[in-house]
Design a protein around this motif. Structure first.
Motif, PDB file in Angstrom:
ATOM      1  N   ALA A 178       0.826  -1.205   0.000  1.00 24.83           N
ATOM      2  CA  ALA A 178       0.000   0.000   0.000  1.00 24.83           C
ATOM      3  C   ALA A 178       0.864   1.260   0.000  1.00 24.83           C
ATOM      4  N   VAL A 179       1.936   1.252   0.763  1.00 32.06           N
ATOM      5  CA  VAL A 179       2.837   2.407   0.791  1.00 32.06           C
ATOM      6  C   VAL A 179       3.552   2.549  -0.548  1.00 32.06           C
ATOM      7  N   HIS A 180       3.928   1.427  -1.150  1.00 29.70           N
ATOM      8  CA  HIS A 180       4.606   1.491  -2.448  1.00 29.70           C
ATOM      9  C   HIS A 180       3.674   2.037  -3.523  1.00 29.70           C
ATOM     10  N   ARG A 181       2.406   1.696  -3.457  1.00 34.38           N
ATOM     11  CA  ARG A 181       1.455   2.233  -4.441  1.00 34.38           C
ATOM     12  C   ARG A 181       1.256   3.728  -4.257  1.00 34.38           C
ATOM     13  N   ASN A 182       1.228   4.199  -3.018  1.00 36.34           N
ATOM     14  CA  ASN A 182       0.996   5.617  -2.761  1.00 36.34           C
ATOM     15  C   ASN A 182       2.240   6.457  -2.981  1.00 36.34           C
ATOM     16  N   ARG A 183       3.387   5.991  -2.533  1.00 40.61           N
ATOM     17  CA  ARG A 183       4.610   6.798  -2.562  1.00 40.61           C
ATOM     18  C   ARG A 183       5.534   6.443  -3.716  1.00 40.61           C
ATOM     19  N   GLY A 184       5.413   5.233  -4.251  1.00 37.72           N
ATOM     20  CA  GLY A 184       6.259   4.840  -5.366  1.00 37.72           C
ATOM     21  C   GLY A 184       7.600   4.266  -4.951  1.00 37.72           C
ATOM     22  N   THR A 185       7.825   4.055  -3.663  1.00 38.15           N
ATOM     23  CA  THR A 185       9.087   3.501  -3.200  1.00 38.15           C
ATOM     24  C   THR A 185       8.861   2.686  -1.930  1.00 38.15           C
ATOM     25  N   ALA A 186       9.777   1.747  -1.708  1.00 42.18           N
ATOM     26  CA  ALA A 186       9.760   0.977  -0.471  1.00 42.18           C
ATOM     27  C   ALA A 186      11.011   1.274   0.347  1.00 42.18           C
ATOM     28  N   ASP A 187      11.733   2.348  -0.007  1.00 39.11           N
ATOM     29  CA  ASP A 187      12.937   2.752   0.702  1.00 39.11           C
ATOM     30  C   ASP A 187      12.554   3.385   2.033  1.00 39.11           C
ATOM     31  N   ILE A 188      13.060   2.836   3.120  1.00 39.73           N
ATOM     32  CA  ILE A 188      12.647   3.268   4.453  1.00 39.73           C
ATOM     33  C   ILE A 188      13.110   4.690   4.736  1.00 39.73           C
ATOM     34  N   ASP A 189      14.304   5.072   4.284  1.00 41.33           N
ATOM     35  CA  ASP A 189      14.798   6.427   4.546  1.00 41.33           C
ATOM     36  C   ASP A 189      13.941   7.479   3.853  1.00 41.33           C
ATOM     37  N   LYS A 190      13.526   7.207   2.619  1.00 44.00           N
ATOM     38  CA  LYS A 190      12.668   8.162   1.911  1.00 44.00           C
ATOM     39  C   LYS A 190      11.297   8.254   2.558  1.00 44.00           C
TER      40      LYS A 190
END
Length: 134
Positions: free
Chosen positions: A87-99
């Motif tokens: 869900a976070v990847h769909r909304n933000r476009g990344t799975a990078d924790i720092d970003k």
């Protein structure tokens, strides 16, 4: 087999998982590292259960039952964790924790100088971003 062999293996697995949690940036790799840590705990539970059952002559095997409970909890955790990561990847476009951490703290691309200067402009009576959207 001695108790030291599975205990050392479990310690190595747990340290590898801890390193993965602390060093990785990708949320899916962090979840995999947490699973590795849980498997190290399961190995310890089974090893100590076998060792204690030989010493106490009991047939209850509570360590193995607790291991099955831990496996069920780990399966639920990975299912919910992957759903959140997707869900976070769909909304933000990344799975990078720092970003993701930077955007949660307000240091993302939507926090620009225009948004900071819009409120003082509205206080002085000039047309700003805050008045245009109202």
């Amino acid at each position: 087999m001695h108790l030291a062999y599975p205990a050392v293996l479990a310690a190595l697995l747990f340290c590898t998982g801890l390193y993965g949690v602390l060093a990785r940036r990708n949320a899916i790799l962090v979840l995999m590292s947490v699973e590795l840590m849980l498997n190290a705990v399961n190995l310890n539970l089974v090893a100590f259960d076998v060792w204690l059952s030989k010493a106490a002559e009991e047939t209850l095997h509570s360590g193995q039952a607790l291991t099955l409970f831990t496996i069920a909890i780990a399966a639920a955790e990975i299912g919910i964790g992957l759903a959140i990561v997707l869900a976070v990847h769909r909304n933000r476009g990344t799975a990078d924790i720092d970003k993701l951490r930077d955007t949660a703290e307000g240091h993302g691309p939507e926090d620009t100088d225009d948004a900071r200067t819009a409120e003082p402009a509205a206080e002085t009576g000039r047309t700003g971003k805050a008045e245009a959207t109202a």
